[in-house]
Design a protein around this motif. Sequence first.
Motif, PDB file in Angstrom:
ATOM      1  N   GLU A 129     -75.628 -13.123  33.030  1.00 33.52           N
ATOM      2  CA  GLU A 129     -75.693 -14.147  31.990  1.00 33.52           C
ATOM      3  C   GLU A 129     -75.150 -15.489  32.476  1.00 33.52           C
ATOM      4  O   GLU A 129     -75.571 -16.533  32.011  1.00 33.52           O
ATOM      5  CB  GLU A 129     -74.977 -13.678  30.716  1.00 33.52           C
ATOM      6  N   GLU A 152     -74.508 -11.127  22.415  1.00 32.07           N
ATOM      7  CA  GLU A 152     -74.223  -9.710  22.676  1.00 32.07           C
ATOM      8  C   GLU A 152     -74.699  -9.309  24.088  1.00 32.07           C
ATOM      9  O   GLU A 152     -75.610  -8.492  24.261  1.00 32.07           O
ATOM     10  CB  GLU A 152     -74.833  -8.828  21.582  1.00 32.07           C
ATOM     11  N   LEU A 170     -85.397 -11.471  34.710  1.00 27.04           N
ATOM     12  CA  LEU A 170     -85.461 -12.484  33.658  1.00 27.04           C
ATOM     13  C   LEU A 170     -84.379 -13.540  33.898  1.00 27.04           C
ATOM     14  O   LEU A 170     -83.255 -13.196  34.282  1.00 27.04           O
ATOM     15  CB  LEU A 170     -85.220 -11.835  32.285  1.00 27.04           C
ATOM     16  N   LEU A 171     -84.722 -14.794  33.650  1.00 21.99           N
ATOM     17  CA  LEU A 171     -83.699 -15.843  33.669  1.00 21.99           C
ATOM     18  C   LEU A 171     -82.686 -15.517  32.564  1.00 21.99           C
ATOM     19  O   LEU A 171     -83.022 -14.829  31.599  1.00 21.99           O
ATOM     20  CB  LEU A 171     -84.325 -17.215  33.414  1.00 21.99           C
ATOM     21  N   ASN A 172     -81.476 -16.015  32.687  1.00 24.77           N
ATOM     22  CA  ASN A 172     -80.471 -15.628  31.690  1.00 24.77           C
ATOM     23  C   ASN A 172     -80.850 -16.146  30.301  1.00 24.77           C
ATOM     24  O   ASN A 172     -81.737 -16.977  30.154  1.00 24.77           O
ATOM     25  CB  ASN A 172     -79.068 -16.052  32.127  1.00 24.77           C
ATOM     26  N   SER A 173     -80.160 -15.630  29.291  1.00 22.43           N
ATOM     27  CA  SER A 173     -80.635 -15.871  27.914  1.00 22.43           C
ATOM     28  C   SER A 173     -80.448 -17.321  27.477  1.00 22.43           C
ATOM     29  O   SER A 173     -80.979 -17.715  26.441  1.00 22.43           O
ATOM     30  CB  SER A 173     -79.959 -14.902  26.940  1.00 22.43           C
ATOM     31  N   LYS A 214     -79.921  -3.776  31.916  1.00 22.11           N
ATOM     32  CA  LYS A 214     -79.205  -4.573  30.926  1.00 22.11           C
ATOM     33  C   LYS A 214     -78.412  -5.685  31.618  1.00 22.11           C
ATOM     34  O   LYS A 214     -78.018  -5.577  32.778  1.00 22.11           O
ATOM     35  CB  LYS A 214     -78.257  -3.687  30.104  1.00 22.11           C
ATOM     36  N   PRO A 226     -76.340 -15.622  41.255  1.00 18.92           N
ATOM     37  CA  PRO A 226     -77.391 -14.912  41.987  1.00 18.92           C
ATOM     38  C   PRO A 226     -76.830 -13.702  42.723  1.00 18.92           C
ATOM     39  O   PRO A 226     -75.646 -13.678  43.073  1.00 18.92           O
ATOM     40  CB  PRO A 226     -77.925 -15.945  42.973  1.00 18.92           C
ATOM     41  N   PHE A 234     -77.620 -15.965  23.941  1.00 21.12           N
ATOM     42  CA  PHE A 234     -77.311 -15.022  22.881  1.00 21.12           C
ATOM     43  C   PHE A 234     -76.018 -14.278  23.222  1.00 21.12           C
ATOM     44  O   PHE A 234     -75.719 -14.037  24.390  1.00 21.12           O
ATOM     45  CB  PHE A 234     -78.484 -14.064  22.682  1.00 21.12           C
ATOM     46  N   GLN A 242     -81.924 -19.600  28.772  1.00 19.47           N
ATOM     47  CA  GLN A 242     -83.290 -20.121  28.889  1.00 19.47           C
ATOM     48  C   GLN A 242     -84.236 -19.479  27.868  1.00 19.47           C
ATOM     49  O   GLN A 242     -85.427 -19.766  27.878  1.00 19.47           O
ATOM     50  CB  GLN A 242     -83.852 -19.834  30.290  1.00 19.47           C
ATOM     51  N   LEU A 271     -78.366  -7.405  26.093  1.00 18.47           N
ATOM     52  CA  LEU A 271     -79.477  -8.241  26.561  1.00 18.47           C
ATOM     53  C   LEU A 271     -80.139  -7.611  27.784  1.00 18.47           C
ATOM     54  O   LEU A 271     -79.571  -6.720  28.412  1.00 18.47           O
ATOM     55  CB  LEU A 271     -78.972  -9.642  26.911  1.00 18.47           C
ATOM     56  N   ILE A 272     -81.303  -8.122  28.120  1.00 13.62           N
ATOM     57  CA  ILE A 272     -82.076  -7.571  29.234  1.00 13.62           C
ATOM     58  C   ILE A 272     -82.052  -8.556  30.397  1.00 13.62           C
ATOM     59  O   ILE A 272     -82.254  -9.746  30.201  1.00 13.62           O
ATOM     60  CB  ILE A 272     -83.516  -7.279  28.772  1.00 13.62           C
ATOM     61  N   ALA A 273     -81.780  -8.059  31.587  1.00  9.97           N
ATOM     62  CA  ALA A 273     -81.726  -8.916  32.773  1.00  9.97           C
ATOM     63  C   ALA A 273     -82.944  -8.712  33.677  1.00  9.97           C
ATOM     64  O   ALA A 273     -83.279  -9.578  34.473  1.00  9.97           O
ATOM     65  CB  ALA A 273     -80.450  -8.642  33.556  1.00  9.97           C
TER      66      ALA A 273
END
Lengths: 128, 157
Positions: A14, A72, A47-50, A8, A18, A70, A52, A76-78
Amino acid sequence: MRVMVIVKATEDTEKGIPPTPEAMEAMHRYGEAVAAAGIALVDGAGLLNSSQGKRIAFDGAKVTVIDGPFAETRELIAGYSVWEVKNMEEALAWAKRWPNPPSGQSEIEIRPLFEWQPTDETFAERVL
Amino acid sequence: MRVMVFVKATGDSEKGAPPTPEAMKAMGRFNAELHNAGILLMAEGLQPTSKAKRVAFEGPGRMVIDGPFAETRELVAGFWLWEVKDMDEAVAWVKRCPNPMPGPSEIEIRPLFEMAEIEAWLPPEVLEKGADRVQRWEALHAQEAAAAKTTALDVDL
């Protein structure tokens, strides 16, 4: 069984901060240990932050595109890995050893995937 | 670029309600189009979170939390991994996707870090130590890309 190990997001991921070289090294050592334990890494990536990302909302015939970031953060998924493991206990034992910054807070979610029978079906047969 | 395309959960998916045969067929047709366009790398469904676990990390502490989890609309019910030219192409494909759920639903598109970005973060001595792992990582994704480029399928669904 195959599981998706979902890392997460946190405020840092977010913000796009790095990982430190130490954290990358710890992750590298961890990856080696998981492989040495006989767990097959089926796939995995960060994953790139949300900011993107994009969301598409479906409601009846209506389709709406929503631009990231986003709100919340903690939901979110990282990043993710897909592992082939013996059972949930094995997945859980290894998830607990995931390198975490000494003072940081984070969460990992382990989700069994639906398995398709027979297991020797080709990729195309499975998804079509 | 590679993108993860997450299908978010709904009350129905969390209850484990199977899709209708019509919905399965519509999704099968969409998957065939993705495959034939050479962009489909992976497609998987996740079991409801009643089968899941979470591990909460706090410093050296590890706490295990059993599913199901409450915030249904933020959970993931399935995902695709796609190889696309850019985000616009990914958005265009998602807009063509049959609504994956019986009611209102949401799909999230998230670009992945590629090796070049990871390399930019790392001092050379760390990179060198991880060279064999980087090679395995690249081989894994080359395999995925090759799988996506297999012969086009003539599906009549």
